[in-house]
Design an enzyme around this catalytic site. Structure first.
Site, PDB file in Angstrom:
ATOM      1  N   CYS A  76       0.907  -1.436   0.166  1.00  0.00           N
ATOM      2  CA  CYS A  76      -0.032   0.090  -0.014  1.00  0.00           C
ATOM      3  C   CYS A  76       0.961   1.287   0.042  1.00  0.00           C
ATOM      4  CB  CYS A  76      -0.840   0.138   1.404  1.00  0.00           C
ATOM      5  SG  CYS A  76      -2.170  -1.245   1.196  1.00  0.00           S
ATOM      6  N   HIS A  77       1.787   1.413   0.896  1.00  0.00           N
ATOM      7  CA  HIS A  77       2.694   2.596   1.053  1.00  0.00           C
ATOM      8  C   HIS A  77       4.013   2.457   1.253  1.00  0.00           C
ATOM      9  CE1 HIS A  77      -1.537   3.308   2.723  1.00  0.00           C
ATOM     10  NE2 HIS A  77      -1.453   4.270   1.606  1.00  0.00           N
ATOM     11  N   GLY A  78       4.302   1.063   1.012  1.00  0.00           N
ATOM     12  CA  GLY A  78       5.801   0.761   0.635  1.00  0.00           C
ATOM     13  C   GLY A  78       6.584   0.502   2.220  1.00  0.00           C
ATOM     14  N   ARG A  86       0.474   9.753   0.806  1.00  0.00           N
ATOM     15  CA  ARG A  86       1.623   8.871   0.728  1.00  0.00           C
ATOM     16  C   ARG A  86       3.073   9.496   0.327  1.00  0.00           C
ATOM     17  NH1 ARG A  86       0.342   4.639  -3.997  1.00  0.00           N
ATOM     18  NH2 ARG A  86       1.096   6.559  -5.180  1.00  0.00           N
TER      19      ARG A  86
END
Lengths: 189, 433
Positions: free
Chosen positions: A153-155, B311
């Protein structure tokens, strides 16, 4: 109509404040059931613990179970993976706390504090960033740089002891209360 | 600008009603005789288009609710759920269910397309400036309510992308644990009604998804009320000086708005009939699975700019604050813009930065659509999209908090026309258009 202003509070002032206070308390009391009905019901709170049979899990394999509606990781670590986890010093970790419900809250995040038996790694499969389920590395397909898990999802990247090493997640994967009921069986919760 | 009412009741019944509840007078004054600047262009049709969108969503939504089951319990086949099954049943079994659902699902996209154009229009022509601050803030509130409604509606499909979208977004609250321990987790548990997103979550989202459009309709009422007190802004951004600058709303703008609503409906129909899954995510054809996160998790296109901001920030709480701040910033725009000139038509410097801002928002949307590891390769140099998103996020904030106050002070605007009538009719008073 003229109003009389006196420094002394009158009986009317008292009644006014008292009535307002009763109304405010009444409104709060009436609102609470509407707020609390959103919280988990008794049926949800009564969710039982689970037992996991470890025998089918091969060395190097990570299996996902469901515990209280969330994924639960059980990984049988290879000697190399254990070594990788032990090679890193706690001071280099973004989150130096073990996050292990079986230990005191301030236990350091050493590899030994992340497992009960070093071969068996058990933790929640909920990424501490925003709750996705990270993907486990396999020898063939590594996920991230640390041999553990990568959250797509966000690493966020976790190592082979489930500790956050890189990315936006703030904490190591949470370890729930569990115990070995036999050498090949654990009870979680 | 509302002015005295020009309504004259014509029949005995309307005269009787007018002295008891002046409903016909109200409708006449707001929808028929309302004096409207004579120079409103195409971009001013989006108010009517948005009203149309809200109506479409409410009508199709009420009908869909008659066939939908808000339950995450196991459905007719293993690993399925009743909510997902009922959506499939709407698509396959219910008469015209496919049409109603595709109109509702794509209607959300069309609604956001229209609202973004409407917002950019307001920014370009300075429609937020005094005396229209309350009008603008009500618009921001409507937009935030739309985001919440769309998010909850998206969850109802209970496909795998729906499920994980709910998980990720509700987990944003858990970042509050970094401020007060356990506060964020307690809020997340309260929102879920359990220890994870589940049946209780789906049921409450369904209830609220049904409620919210009516809340939006209420705020739209206030928005239109706040519009009718100062009257419309216009592309020149100058005030109406008298009756020569306006035309009655009906027939001039009912017809003009109606024409553009029809064009918009054609575009809408093209999407529904020729590419109904264009903006959907393939993962939503898979029933929700609480232990398998889709490989690339993305929100719907209209939320991707904000997702890219979230993000791009490596620290969780900071990411959430940047996201929330981007929305909150919109509220302060009326006071951030120091220019005395409303319309960017007369602001040569700000106009350039405005278009850069539009491109910036599209770039953010693009960054939010790509995977976490995506990068641009520019002649041997690798530029990570995370960094592109960071720069774009910085520009978003700089545009509002630095450029808006600063450029208004140093820019020399072009000369403003004397009046709307002169600008439209020309010095020779030639016939309009």
């Amino acid at each position: 109509m003229a109003t009389t202003t006196t420094a002394e509070p009158t009986r009317r002032d008292f009644l006014y404040v008292a009535t307002g206070a009763v109304a405010a308390v009444g409104a709060a009391a009436a609102a609470w059931p509407f707020i609390d009905q959103m919280n988990p019901s008794s049926a949800v709170l009564a969710l039982a613990s689970i037992e996991v049979d470890l025998t089918p899990i091969q060395v190097g394999q990570s299996v996902t179970f469901v515990f209280r509606g969330h994924p639960l990781f059980v990984r049988r670590r290879s000697p190399k993976e254990i070594e990788m986890a032990r090679a890193v010093s706690v001071s280099d970790l973004p989150d130096p706390v073990a996050r292990n419900d079986n230990l005191p809250a301030d236990a350091p995040a050493t590899d030994a504090n992340r497992e009960i038996k070093s071969e068996w790694y058990v933790s929640s499969g909920v990424c501490t960033h925003l709750g996705c389920t990270p993907t486990a590395s396999t020898p063939q397909i590594p996920q991230g740089e640390f041999g553990g898990w990568l959250c797509h999802c966000h690493g966020s990247q976790y190592d082979t002891a489930g500790r956050i090493r890189k990315g936006p997640a703030p904490r190591n994967l949470q370890i729930p209360v569990y115990s070995f009921v036999s050498p090949t069986r654990i009870k979680v919760g | 600008m509302s002015g005295p009412s020009t309504y004259v009741p014509q029949t005995g019944l309307t005269r009787w009603l007018d002295t008891r509840l002046p409903l016909v007078r109200f409708a006449h004054d707001t929808m028929l005789s309302f004096p409207t600047p004579r120079n409103l262009n195409f971009w001013y049709a989006f108010g009517a288009i948005l009203t149309f969108c809200l109506g479409v969503q409410i009508v199709t939504g009420i009908v869909l609710a008659m066939h939908y089951t808000p339950s995450a319990l196991v459905g007719s086949i293993p690993d399925s759920n009743l909510a997902f099954d009922s959506v499939e049943s709407i698509m396959r079994d219910v008469n015209y269910g496919w049409l109603l659902r595709y109109v509702h699902a794509n209607g959300a996209s069309m609604f956001f397309l229209a609202v973004y154009i409407h917002m950019f229009r307001g920014l370009y022509y300075g429609s937020y400036k005094a005396p229209r601050e309350v009008l603008w803030i009500l618009g921001v509130i409507i937009y935030v309510l739309m985001v919440l409604t769309a998010f909850m509606g998206y969850s109802l499909v209970w496909g795998n992308m729906s499920f994980w979208a709910v998980t990720v977004i509700t987990n944003l609250f858990s970042s509050l644990d970094q401020v007060i321990p356990h506060l964020g987790s307690a809020i997340a548990t309260w929102l879920w009604g359990g220890f994870a997103v589940g049946d209780a979550t789906l049921n409450r989202f369904f209830s609220l998804h049904y409620l919210m459009p009516f809340v939006i309709a209420g705020v739209v009422g206030l928005h239109i009320w706040a519009l009718h007190v100062p009257g419309n802004n216009n592309p020149l951004g100058i005030d109406v000086k008298g009756p020569q600058d306006t035309v009655p709303f009906h027939p001039y703008y009912t017809v003009k708005d109606g024409f553009y609503v029809a064009l918009f409906a054609i575009l809408f129909a093209a999407l529904v009939f020729y590419a109904p899954d264009l903006v959907g995510d393939p993962n939503n054809f898979i029933p929700a699975n609480p232990v398998v996160t889709p490989a690339d998790i993305v929100p719907e296109w209209y939320l991707r700019p904000f997702y890219a901001m979230l993000r791009s920030i490596p620290q969780q709480l900071a990411g959430v604050l940047v996201l929330a701040g981007a929305l909150l910033t919109l509220v302060f725009i009326p006071w951030l813009d120091s220019s005395r000139v409303r319309s960017n038509r007369f602001r040569p410097v700000m106009k350039v930065f405005f278009w850069v801002f539009v491109a910036d928002c599209i770039l953010l949307g693009y960054c939010g659509s790509e995977g976490v590891d995506a990068a641009w390769h520019l002649g041997g140099i690798e530029l990570s999209l995370v960094w592109v998103a960071r720069i774009a996020t910085a520009y978003y904030y700089i545009y509002f908090w630095v450029l808006m106050p600063l450029i208004g002070l140093i820019e020399r605007p072009l000369p403003l026309p004397d009046s709307i009538a002169k600008s439209v009719l020309g010095a020779s008073a030639a016939p309009a258009e």
